[in-house]
Design a protein around this motif. Sequence first.
Motif, PDB file in Angstrom:
ATOM      1  N   ARG A  80      29.018  32.580  49.003  1.00 55.31           N
ATOM      2  CA  ARG A  80      28.359  31.551  47.958  1.00 55.31           C
ATOM      3  C   ARG A  80      27.775  30.285  48.527  1.00 55.31           C
ATOM      4  NH1 ARG A  80      32.078  32.783  42.358  1.00 55.31           N
ATOM      5  NH2 ARG A  80      31.170  34.862  41.887  1.00 55.31           N
ATOM      6  N   CYS A 109      37.303  43.356  45.211  1.00 55.27           N
ATOM      7  CA  CYS A 109      37.074  42.002  44.548  1.00 55.27           C
ATOM      8  C   CYS A 109      36.600  41.223  45.488  1.00 55.27           C
ATOM      9  CB  CYS A 109      38.550  41.577  43.993  1.00 55.27           C
ATOM     10  SG  CYS A 109      39.576  41.091  45.028  1.00 55.27           S
ATOM     11  N   GLU A 112      36.204  35.132  47.378  1.00 53.80           N
ATOM     12  CA  GLU A 112      36.001  33.614  46.864  1.00 53.80           C
ATOM     13  C   GLU A 112      36.401  33.735  45.389  1.00 53.80           C
ATOM     14  OE1 GLU A 112      31.688  33.457  49.032  1.00 53.80           O
ATOM     15  OE2 GLU A 112      33.422  35.067  48.399  1.00 53.80           O
ATOM     16  N   ASP A 113      36.283  34.813  44.620  1.00 53.65           N
ATOM     17  CA  ASP A 113      36.789  34.971  43.169  1.00 53.65           C
ATOM     18  C   ASP A 113      37.234  36.211  43.067  1.00 53.65           C
ATOM     19  OD1 ASP A 113      36.800  35.086  40.712  1.00 53.65           O
ATOM     20  OD2 ASP A 113      34.719  34.143  40.128  1.00 53.65           O
ATOM     21  N   SER A 115      38.189  37.634  40.693  1.00 49.75           N
ATOM     22  CA  SER A 115      37.741  38.310  39.174  1.00 49.75           C
ATOM     23  C   SER A 115      36.436  38.872  39.314  1.00 49.75           C
ATOM     24  CB  SER A 115      37.816  37.376  38.133  1.00 49.75           C
ATOM     25  OG  SER A 115      36.720  36.354  38.234  1.00 49.75           O
ATOM     26  N   VAL A 116      35.616  38.949  40.294  1.00 45.08           N
ATOM     27  CA  VAL A 116      34.429  39.481  40.585  1.00 45.08           C
ATOM     28  C   VAL A 116      34.422  40.719  41.521  1.00 45.08           C
ATOM     29  CG1 VAL A 116      32.215  38.697  41.262  1.00 45.08           C
ATOM     30  CG2 VAL A 116      33.457  37.280  40.062  1.00 45.08           C
ATOM     31  N   GLU A 121      28.802  41.451  42.892  1.00 42.67           N
ATOM     32  CA  GLU A 121      28.205  40.195  43.801  1.00 42.67           C
ATOM     33  C   GLU A 121      27.268  40.452  44.814  1.00 42.67           C
ATOM     34  OE1 GLU A 121      28.877  35.910  44.422  1.00 42.67           O
ATOM     35  OE2 GLU A 121      29.407  37.347  43.141  1.00 42.67           O
TER      36      GLU A 121
END
Length: 223
Positions: A80, A109, A112-113, A115-116, A121
Amino acid sequence: MAVWADSRFQKAFRALEEKCLSHSQAYLLSDLERIIAPGYFATDADILRCDRRTICTRTQGLEFHVGTSIFKISEAGGMRSMRRKWRTIFSGVCQALVYVAAMSDYDQCLEEDPSVNSLSESVEAFVATAAICPVIILILNKADQLEAKLATSPLRKSWPKFQSANTFDNAVTFITQLFLDAVKTKSVEVFPYHTCALDSGSVREVFNTAGETLLDHLRQDSA
């Protein structure tokens, strides 16, 4: 080794795979005796499975000739924090973009996150490239790992919209369409290909075909 063969360890490892583990770790652990043996020398397969993250954007890149055409390649990191630089560096100078995504990330997943979903992504980042370049060569990689994972991690579990039989071909079709549908309203041409990075012959064939497609497209634009 005995630990790797233990069913409890396998179960725990599969659970961890969904938490951002690298695919190379399973390969290395399954062949640990050979790797830790005195005199170990890395094979081509070992090297190919050692991922090296792109942590910056290379603006110099590589330059090579194909016939009378000159290709200049720059590498851009997909994290990102790196994507903000894409438009600044490539807008107006990029004639074609090669976008590589791992199909086997469908149940993982984002580092960096957590939950994503990683594949979600990848699709989102792919949409961002459509605003930068009018031609995208979409390389959907790690077909071998996708096929191996489907037996223990059905695609529908992570992607409820997938309603077909849990076969490799259906999974590839579904994942490919995710990317194509995401940019169908954009003024961009997408040429999708599927590869297994560990199969050098397959990769060579795909890139030769993609290169010919790109050259034909550029010739038509300049005609």
